[in-house]
Design a protein around this motif. Structure first.
Motif, PDB file in Angstrom:
ATOM      1  N   GLY A 220       0.822  -1.207   0.000  1.00  0.00           N
ATOM      2  CA  GLY A 220       0.000   0.000   0.000  1.00  0.00           C
ATOM      3  C   GLY A 220       0.852   1.252   0.000  1.00  0.00           C
ATOM      4  N   PHE A 221       0.221   2.391  -0.304  1.00  0.00           N
ATOM      5  CA  PHE A 221       0.956   3.647  -0.461  1.00  0.00           C
ATOM      6  C   PHE A 221       1.573   4.108   0.853  1.00  0.00           C
ATOM      7  CE2 PHE A 221       1.025   8.290  -0.263  1.00  0.00           C
ATOM      8  CZ  PHE A 221       1.857   8.560  -1.340  1.00  0.00           C
TER       9      PHE A 221
ATOM     10  N   PRO B 160      -4.485   7.336   6.861  1.00  0.00           N
ATOM     11  CA  PRO B 160      -4.791   6.278   5.880  1.00  0.00           C
ATOM     12  C   PRO B 160      -5.415   6.854   4.604  1.00  0.00           C
ATOM     13  CG  PRO B 160      -6.374   6.243   7.693  1.00  0.00           C
ATOM     14  CD  PRO B 160      -5.300   7.208   8.089  1.00  0.00           C
ATOM     15  N   ILE B 161      -4.633   6.874   3.530  1.00  0.00           N
ATOM     16  CA  ILE B 161      -5.125   7.419   2.259  1.00  0.00           C
ATOM     17  C   ILE B 161      -5.000   6.410   1.123  1.00  0.00           C
ATOM     18  CG2 ILE B 161      -4.592   9.808   2.931  1.00  0.00           C
ATOM     19  CD1 ILE B 161      -2.149   9.583   1.041  1.00  0.00           C
ATOM     20  N   ASP B 162      -4.702   5.147   1.457  1.00  0.00           N
ATOM     21  CA  ASP B 162      -4.535   4.141   0.413  1.00  0.00           C
ATOM     22  C   ASP B 162      -5.798   4.042  -0.440  1.00  0.00           C
ATOM     23  OD1 ASP B 162      -2.163   3.803   1.614  1.00  0.00           O
ATOM     24  OD2 ASP B 162      -2.442   1.722   2.232  1.00  0.00           O
ATOM     25  N   GLN B 163      -5.583   3.929  -1.749  1.00  0.00           N
ATOM     26  CA  GLN B 163      -6.635   3.720  -2.743  1.00  0.00           C
ATOM     27  C   GLN B 163      -7.558   4.929  -2.914  1.00  0.00           C
ATOM     28  OE1 GLN B 163      -8.686   0.124  -1.665  1.00  0.00           O
ATOM     29  NE2 GLN B 163      -6.888  -1.181  -2.031  1.00  0.00           N
ATOM     30  N   LEU B 164      -7.185   6.095  -2.351  1.00  0.00           N
ATOM     31  CA  LEU B 164      -7.984   7.308  -2.568  1.00  0.00           C
ATOM     32  C   LEU B 164      -7.676   7.950  -3.918  1.00  0.00           C
ATOM     33  CD1 LEU B 164      -8.057   9.222   0.854  1.00  0.00           C
ATOM     34  CD2 LEU B 164      -9.928   8.028  -0.281  1.00  0.00           C
ATOM     35  N   LEU B 165      -6.442   7.776  -4.380  1.00  0.00           N
ATOM     36  CA  LEU B 165      -6.005   8.492  -5.580  1.00  0.00           C
ATOM     37  C   LEU B 165      -5.941   7.608  -6.824  1.00  0.00           C
ATOM     38  CD1 LEU B 165      -3.092  10.608  -4.033  1.00  0.00           C
ATOM     39  CD2 LEU B 165      -5.418  11.355  -4.535  1.00  0.00           C
TER      40      LEU B 165
END
Length: 619
Positions: free
Chosen positions: A493-494, A519-524
């Motif tokens: 993950g990022f 936690p910002i994974d998979q937002l972009l």
């Protein structure tokens, strides 16, 4: 005796701005030199001429409730002004004079060319009897004796007869009572020049208003919108002041003038701040905008609650304050080196001079002539033309700036493409070198060891060395692959990948660090995460190579619709020109644009550099 006047077009030449004071003095002197002799009676000697009443007998009714019977007995005194002008007052003014007809004509008209007077009563008494007519400045055209914008009373006076006239006038603005007597044809011909100048002024202002409005629609610059609104209300003010709106909005004439004048001033304040860019050059002046708008809105409040007299009185004093504010803003902007302020000052100086002369005339401070009337058109027209020229120059600057920006963007794109090709070739060379010098050499070594084992037979120590060599080769291949694309983003993950990146880089460089990531994974999305990862990789690499820092901090915060990234170091800082140099900075900016983000690089409060990136996202 009476004075008869022929009306003809007047042409004025306005000198350069540095002669404005001399020009004003000339007008005032000329106005003062045009005073006529003493006369109280009007003697009509020709149907082709218009006679003007000069120095009539005057009585001021301070109660404003006295009727004609009281006026007949009132103590009239000779006016000290050729044309009665009492300024802003709630008094009723009574004038009396005689009219003697030495012509063969019976039909005549008495005109008062002040459409915004509140009420005018016309009393006439001769050997045939007594007549009373009345007119109001807010009266609909259909209700008037003669359907024109000025106040006009038709009357009959037999040849050789003499009549006594009383006029009573009140106003909610300035009380000025010019009186003209002549045949209807002569009065219409007298107004021809004025109507032509009025139409010309309104046409010019309407054309420039539409031009500025369309420029706003195309460019989106509110400066042009504010000026278009200012022109609209300025033209509407002159139309209202000349009585042309009464055909459409009866019973509002004297209130509309105050209302429109106040709105025009409010838009002039907005235009001034936009045109002079006070937000950038004069922030102290810009911060007063809301206070000024509130202050100059006071007449509007008084109109709403019905205090019409006080509304106009207060605005008259506010007018001098707004004149001073225009000049102060223009001079301050010019002193700051903003060159377009020259045109702003020249334009508003024309308007101020014209407004002052017109206001002085209405208050009776200068004599009545054609020049004060012309200034209400000449001043605004010069202001409009000069200001429109300045806005046209601004439009040309927009075009030039756009062309320069396009040329610069083309140069930057070419430079970026060239640098990108160079970096790609350098990266290929690096990978090829590492494969040849490191992986290739280790594979050759493993090949030789394998041949040795084949020839001599198995040896536990040699087998262990062979296994170690294979493990080293695999790790080298992983390192090369990781430099091309970090596999942790797909696997971990990022957020965890960024933690690992910063830890590895800072530990290797011996720099202390702090990291906080929401936690910002998979937002972009995968592509945008990779772009953001490369931005952070380049920023951290700059800290190691250039900052000479001992501490670095990375924060990634998730907002409602924005992700905020903040990287701070305590290094030696930067110079502004370095922001635009180097492929690294170019790559950071280009990737931020791809993310539709905003990049800001500033000195940190505690020394060093602070990099802030805000990126929008959708859930």
């Amino acid at each position: 005796m009476c004075e008869c006047i022929y009306f003809a077009p007047v042409y004025m030449v306005v000198p350069c701005i540095r002669y404005m004071k001399l020009f004003t003095f000339f007008l005032l002197l000329l106005s003062g030199c045009c005073c006529r002799g003493w006369a109280q009676d009007l003697v009509l000697t020709s149907p082709e001429k218009v006679c003007s009443l000069r120095y009539p007998l005057l009585w001021r009714d301070t109660s404003a409730i006295q009727d004609f019977a009281a006026a007949v007995k009132a103590p009239f005194k000779k006016s000290g002004q050729a044309v009665v002008a009492l300024g802003t007052t709630a008094d009723a003014a009574w004038l009396t004079f005689d009219i003697e007809n030495n012509t063969s004509r019976h039909e005549w008209g008495l005109e008062i060319p002040v459409p915004v007077l509140r009420q005018v009563d016309f009393y006439m008494q001769d050997s045939t009897g007594f007549r009373h007519l009345e007119a109001s400045g807010d009266q609909h055209y259909q209700e008037r004796q003669v359907r024109v914008n000025n106040i006009l009373f038709p009357f009959t006076l037999a040849p050789g007869r003499k009549a006594k006239v009383y006029l009573r006038a009140t106003s909610q603005h300035t009380l000025r009572i010019p009186v003209y007597v002549g045949t209807m044809q002569a009065l219409y011909e007298k107004n021809h020049t004025k109507d032509f100048i009025n139409g010309l002024a309104y046409g010019v202002m309407a054309a420039l208003m539409l031009t500025n409005f369309f420029v706003f629609l195309i460019m989106g610059d509110k400066t042009y919108l504010y000026y278009a609104c200012y022109l609209f209300f300025s033209a509407l003010l002159q139309i209202s002041w000349n009585g042309y709106l009464l055909d459409f909005f009866p019973q509002t004439g004297f209130n509309l003038a105050s209302l429109i004048l106040t709105i025009a001033v409010l838009f002039s304040i907005l235009f001034t701040n936009a045109f002079l860019q006070t937000r950038i050059y004069l922030p102290r002046i810009y911060r007063t905008q809301n206070w000024l708008i509130a202050f100059f809105s006071l007449p509007l409040v008084l109109i709403v609650i019905g205090w019409y007299d006080w509304s106009f009185r207060i605005f008259q004093w506010q007018m001098y304050l707004v004149f001073a504010w225009w000049l102060y803003a223009g001079v301050s902007s010019l002193r700051k080196g903003f060159k377009p302020a020259r045109y702003y000052l020249a334009a508003f100086l024309c308007l101020i001079i014209g407004g002052l002369i017109f206001n002085f005339r209405d208050n009776g401070w200068i004599p009545e002539t054609s020049f004060p009337w012309l200034t209400i058109h000449v001043g605004p027209l010069l202001e409009v033309l000069i200001q429109s020229f300045a806005l046209a120059l601004k439009l040309n600057e927009y075009k030039q700036d756009k062309e320069k920006a396009q040329a610069m963007a083309l140069v930057q794109a070419n430079d970026f493409s060239r640098d990108l090709i160079h970096v790609q070739e350098s990266e290929r060379k690096r990978v090829a070198t590492e494969l040849h010098d490191s992986v290739g050499q280790q594979l050759i070594l493993l090949k030789n060891r394998t041949l040795l084992l084949q020839r001599n037979g198995p040896d536990p120590q040699q087998v262990e060395g062979l296994a170690t060599g294979i493990r080293d080769v695999l790790q080298e291949i992983r390192d090369i692959s990781y430099s091309l694309r970090p596999y942790q983003i797909d696997m971990l993950g990022f957020g965890q990948s960024v933690r690992s990146l910063m830890g590895d880089m800072m530990d290797a460089a011996g720099i202390d660090y702090q990291i906080a990531i929401d936690p910002i994974d998979q937002l972009l999305g995968k592509d945008n995460e990779m772009n953001l990862y490369r931005i952070l990789q380049e920023v951290l690499n700059n800290i190691i190579k250039h900052a000479r820092a001992t501490m670095a901090t990375l924060e990634i915060k998730k907002g409602v619709s924005l992700i905020s990234i903040r990287v701070v170091d305590n290094g030696q800082g930067f110079t502004p020109e370095l922001q635009s140099k180097g492929l690294g900075m170019t790559s950071i900016r280009e990737r931020a644009i791809l993310l539709q983000g905003r990049l800001l690089i500033t000195p940190a409060e505690t020394g060093g550099t602070e990099v802030t990136i805000t990126i929008p996202f959708k859930l």
